[in-house]
Motif scaffolding. Structure first.
Motif, mmCIF file in Angstrom:
data_model
loop_
_atom_site.group_PDB
_atom_site.id
_atom_site.type_symbol
_atom_site.label_atom_id
_atom_site.label_comp_id
_atom_site.label_asym_id
_atom_site.label_seq_id
_atom_site.Cartn_x
_atom_site.Cartn_y
_atom_site.Cartn_z
ATOM 1 N N UNK A 1 0.842 -1.188 0.000
ATOM 2 C CA UNK A 1 0.000 0.000 0.000
ATOM 3 C C UNK A 1 0.882 1.244 0.000
ATOM 4 N N UNK A 2 0.533 2.186 -0.852
ATOM 5 C CA UNK A 2 1.227 3.465 -0.952
ATOM 6 C C UNK A 2 0.238 4.576 -0.684
ATOM 7 N N UNK A 3 0.662 5.603 0.008
ATOM 8 C CA UNK A 3 -0.170 6.793 0.184
ATOM 9 C C UNK A 3 -0.130 7.559 -1.130
ATOM 10 N N UNK A 4 -1.270 7.981 -1.597
ATOM 11 C CA UNK A 4 -1.331 8.726 -2.858
ATOM 12 C C UNK A 4 -0.633 10.068 -2.715
ATOM 13 N N UNK A 5 -0.089 10.596 -3.808
ATOM 14 C CA UNK A 5 0.473 11.952 -3.754
ATOM 15 C C UNK A 5 -0.636 12.958 -3.456
ATOM 16 N N UNK A 6 -0.305 14.002 -2.747
ATOM 17 C CA UNK A 6 -1.294 15.013 -2.341
ATOM 18 C C UNK A 6 -2.017 15.670 -3.513
ATOM 19 N N UNK A 7 -1.339 15.782 -4.650
ATOM 20 C CA UNK A 7 -1.890 16.537 -5.776
ATOM 21 C C UNK A 7 -2.960 15.802 -6.586
ATOM 22 N N UNK A 8 -3.246 14.528 -6.274
ATOM 23 C CA UNK A 8 -4.255 13.810 -7.042
ATOM 24 C C UNK A 8 -4.970 12.786 -6.179
ATOM 25 N N UNK A 9 -6.078 12.287 -6.699
ATOM 26 C CA UNK A 9 -6.811 11.228 -6.013
ATOM 27 C C UNK A 9 -6.085 9.906 -6.230
ATOM 28 N N UNK A 10 -6.341 8.946 -5.365
ATOM 29 C CA UNK A 10 -5.725 7.625 -5.495
ATOM 30 C C UNK A 10 -6.201 6.959 -6.781
ATOM 31 N N UNK A 11 -5.290 6.296 -7.450
ATOM 32 C CA UNK A 11 -5.608 5.564 -8.674
ATOM 33 C C UNK A 11 -5.933 4.122 -8.333
ATOM 34 N N UNK A 12 -6.837 3.556 -9.074
ATOM 35 C CA UNK A 12 -7.141 2.127 -8.982
ATOM 36 C C UNK A 12 -6.866 1.523 -10.343
ATOM 37 N N UNK A 13 -5.812 0.701 -10.438
ATOM 38 C CA UNK A 13 -5.475 0.123 -11.727
ATOM 39 C C UNK A 13 -6.157 -1.215 -11.973
ATOM 40 N N UNK A 14 -6.686 -1.845 -10.927
ATOM 41 C CA UNK A 14 -7.324 -3.151 -11.093
ATOM 42 C C UNK A 14 -8.460 -3.126 -12.096
#
Length: 152
Positions: free
Chosen positions: A126-139
């Protein structure tokens, strides 16, 4: 030549590919519903890299279901320089034998891991998303690719 002898048998490594459903994943802690969701729309593939990609994409999608909204999937891969971690941005394959991991290293630099399908060892983390964007879901994105590459 008889009709039965004119048909080509599938390769030994995937004796029941084609219209046959894939084998069920064996994960003791998974509920029957989780197992069914992982198998939804999955059938075996003749191309071994594609077959590994199909199952890998389902495993990533299932892993992402348990993440917080601000977390995204990362990976620790044996053989990468430094701490061996990368943020996965995309996964692909180049049959018959390569699985491709595209992402960024711990310093934000682009990385591409080209791995033989027979040597895949990926620890999803698990990685914390960068502040400048929403978390990505690649699945979900990978599952769409699985559907597009399905010749049936």
């Amino acid at each position: 030549m008889s009709e039965s002898s004119s048909k080509t048998a599938p390769p030994v490594f995937v004796p029941d590919w084609g219209d046959e459903p894939c084998p069920k994943p064996v994960i003791p802690a998974a509920s029957p519903e989780q197992t069914a969701a992982m198998m939804d729309g999955v059938r075996m593939r003749e191309n071994p890299a594609e077959w590994a990609f199909v199952r890998l994409s389902k495993l990533i999608e299932d892993f992402e279901k348990g993440l917080d909204k601000d977390d995204e999937v990362g990976a620790r891969i044996v053989g990468l320089p430094g701490d061996g971690t990368m943020s996965i941005e995309d996964v692909g394959f180049w049959g018959p034998d390569f699985i491709l991991f595209i992402g960024r290293n711990a310093h934000g630099k682009p990385v591409r891991l080209i791995q033989h399908y027979g040597q895949i060892n990926v620890l999803l983390d698990v990685r914390r998303r960068p502040e400048e964007r929403e978390a990505r879901r690649i699945g979900f994105q990978l599952s769409e690719m699985v559907r597009k590459t399905d010749k049936k």
